[in-house]
Design a protein around this motif. Sequence first.
Motif, PDB file in Angstrom:
ATOM      1  N   THR A  92       0.837  -1.204   0.000  1.00  0.00           N
ATOM      2  CA  THR A  92       0.000   0.000   0.000  1.00  0.00           C
ATOM      3  C   THR A  92       0.865   1.246   0.000  1.00  0.00           C
ATOM      4  O   THR A  92       0.625   2.188  -0.768  1.00  0.00           O
ATOM      5  N   GLN A 209      -5.678   1.603   1.492  1.00  0.00           N
ATOM      6  CA  GLN A 209      -5.530   0.193   1.822  1.00  0.00           C
ATOM      7  C   GLN A 209      -6.872  -0.519   1.930  1.00  0.00           C
ATOM      8  O   GLN A 209      -6.991  -1.706   1.613  1.00  0.00           O
ATOM      9  N   SER A 210      -7.912   0.220   2.340  1.00  0.00           N
ATOM     10  CA  SER A 210      -9.239  -0.376   2.464  1.00  0.00           C
ATOM     11  C   SER A 210      -9.866  -0.686   1.109  1.00  0.00           C
ATOM     12  O   SER A 210     -10.850  -1.426   1.032  1.00  0.00           O
ATOM     13  N   GLY A 211      -9.328  -0.090   0.059  1.00  0.00           N
ATOM     14  CA  GLY A 211      -9.858  -0.322  -1.274  1.00  0.00           C
ATOM     15  C   GLY A 211     -10.932   0.658  -1.705  1.00  0.00           C
ATOM     16  O   GLY A 211     -11.528   0.503  -2.773  1.00  0.00           O
ATOM     17  N   GLU A 214      -8.405   4.471  -5.411  1.00  0.00           N
ATOM     18  CA  GLU A 214      -7.036   4.291  -5.888  1.00  0.00           C
ATOM     19  C   GLU A 214      -6.225   5.540  -5.551  1.00  0.00           C
ATOM     20  O   GLU A 214      -6.773   6.648  -5.460  1.00  0.00           O
ATOM     21  N   LYS A 248     -17.749   0.348  -1.449  1.00  0.00           N
ATOM     22  CA  LYS A 248     -16.794   1.444  -1.333  1.00  0.00           C
ATOM     23  C   LYS A 248     -17.502   2.695  -0.812  1.00  0.00           C
ATOM     24  O   LYS A 248     -18.638   2.968  -1.187  1.00  0.00           O
TER      25      LYS A 248
END
Length: 441
Positions: A92, A209-211, A214, A248
């Motif tokens: 990450t 890092q959690s997605g 980007e 998300k």
Amino acid sequence: MKIILTVLSAGLFIFGPMPSKAVEFSQRPLIRPGGVDITLASASNKPVTRSNRPILRQKQEPVIRVAANAGFESWVRSFRPRALSQGISESTFDRAFRGAGYDPDVIEKDRNQSEFTKTLWEYLDSAASDKRIANGKKALREQDKALRAIEARYGVEKEVVAAVWGLESAYGEFRGSNDLISSLATLAFDGRRGKFFEQQLIAALKIIQSGDVEPRQMTGSWAGAMGHTQFIPTSYLEYAVDFTGDGKRDIWSDNPTDALASTAAYLKRFGWVTGQPWGVEVVLPSGFDYALASRKIQKSPAEWASLGVRGQKGSAVPNYGAGSILLPAGAQGAAFMIFKNFSVIERYNTADAYVIGVGHLSDRLKGGGPIKAGWPRGDRALKFAERKELQRRLTAAGFSTQGVDGRIGPKTIEAIRGFQRSVGMVPDGYASLQLLKRLNR
């Protein structure tokens, strides 16, 4: 988003060419980290460090302006183990910093936040302009389904959520285009407020890092505020929600749903009362005791009515709960009875102008009319040096402000009222240019 000791965004900066059409500005009053108080003149009973400079955030592709800086590169290497020790993975970290770098423009903007003061009425002229109201009604129509669902879930009226959106980013038009990792790393490296910005940088890395986003799509203001309603990374981690259910918490894309829901969730978290107004404009009786105009003094609308305080139509204000009287421009301006929801909006931003701006814009989006009382438009906001001079002269006249810091807090307001009483002025506690001139006689 209200934060403690931080900048949310800064300056009138244009990212790229000006659009040919007329634009609306973001209307966030800034909260400067430990710097000079550059607030507008206010009757607030709390000292804060803030400004109400309009920010132009233009919707564009991410802007990355990096320059070679050996010191910065060394700092990144030293920061890496600190980030990893807080749960950031090597992959990450490396992904986030690939393409990021030292941004000298961020430092220039941070160093050149010149004093800029604005009166409340000037601020409201823009915050609730005809254009912003029209754009807000259009946004309400376009996002009707999402906003109604958000209101049903959190109990925060859709017009209030839209008003925050309108003041934060002009309904998504000006979200900021700076690369957040570059901006936050540059500010953390700079060190002037390194601890705070390193904290925000760690939070930004956790978001990546959690997605949720980007690295190069994580954009915002040069000082770290992100998305449609300008969350900072730490606030995002704590309060942002995935309302669309796609996995998300996306506050950056053209779809504003998650950002609007996150704002409603934030307000609900801090005690939003469904159906209660932020405040209502009132008429004060002749001979009103202006010492009662204090955030510390709360009475029911019926109790205020017994003292002669009435709504604009001449009757008592409905029973919305305990309220205080606020005179943001002194006795010569509008008077408001404010309720708990005023304090809830204040959690987003402590500036009285911002809270009144959000509240009044939301009222206009509901179909309400303009503020009826006039403003002392011949007056202007005191500059920082003038506010310090005011405090010095009040203290010298025997009305101690308990220090000279340029902030018009409760002690200064009480000193002003004491002096006003001594010379036969209306004791409204308002730090006006007229008052300073009287002290200079």
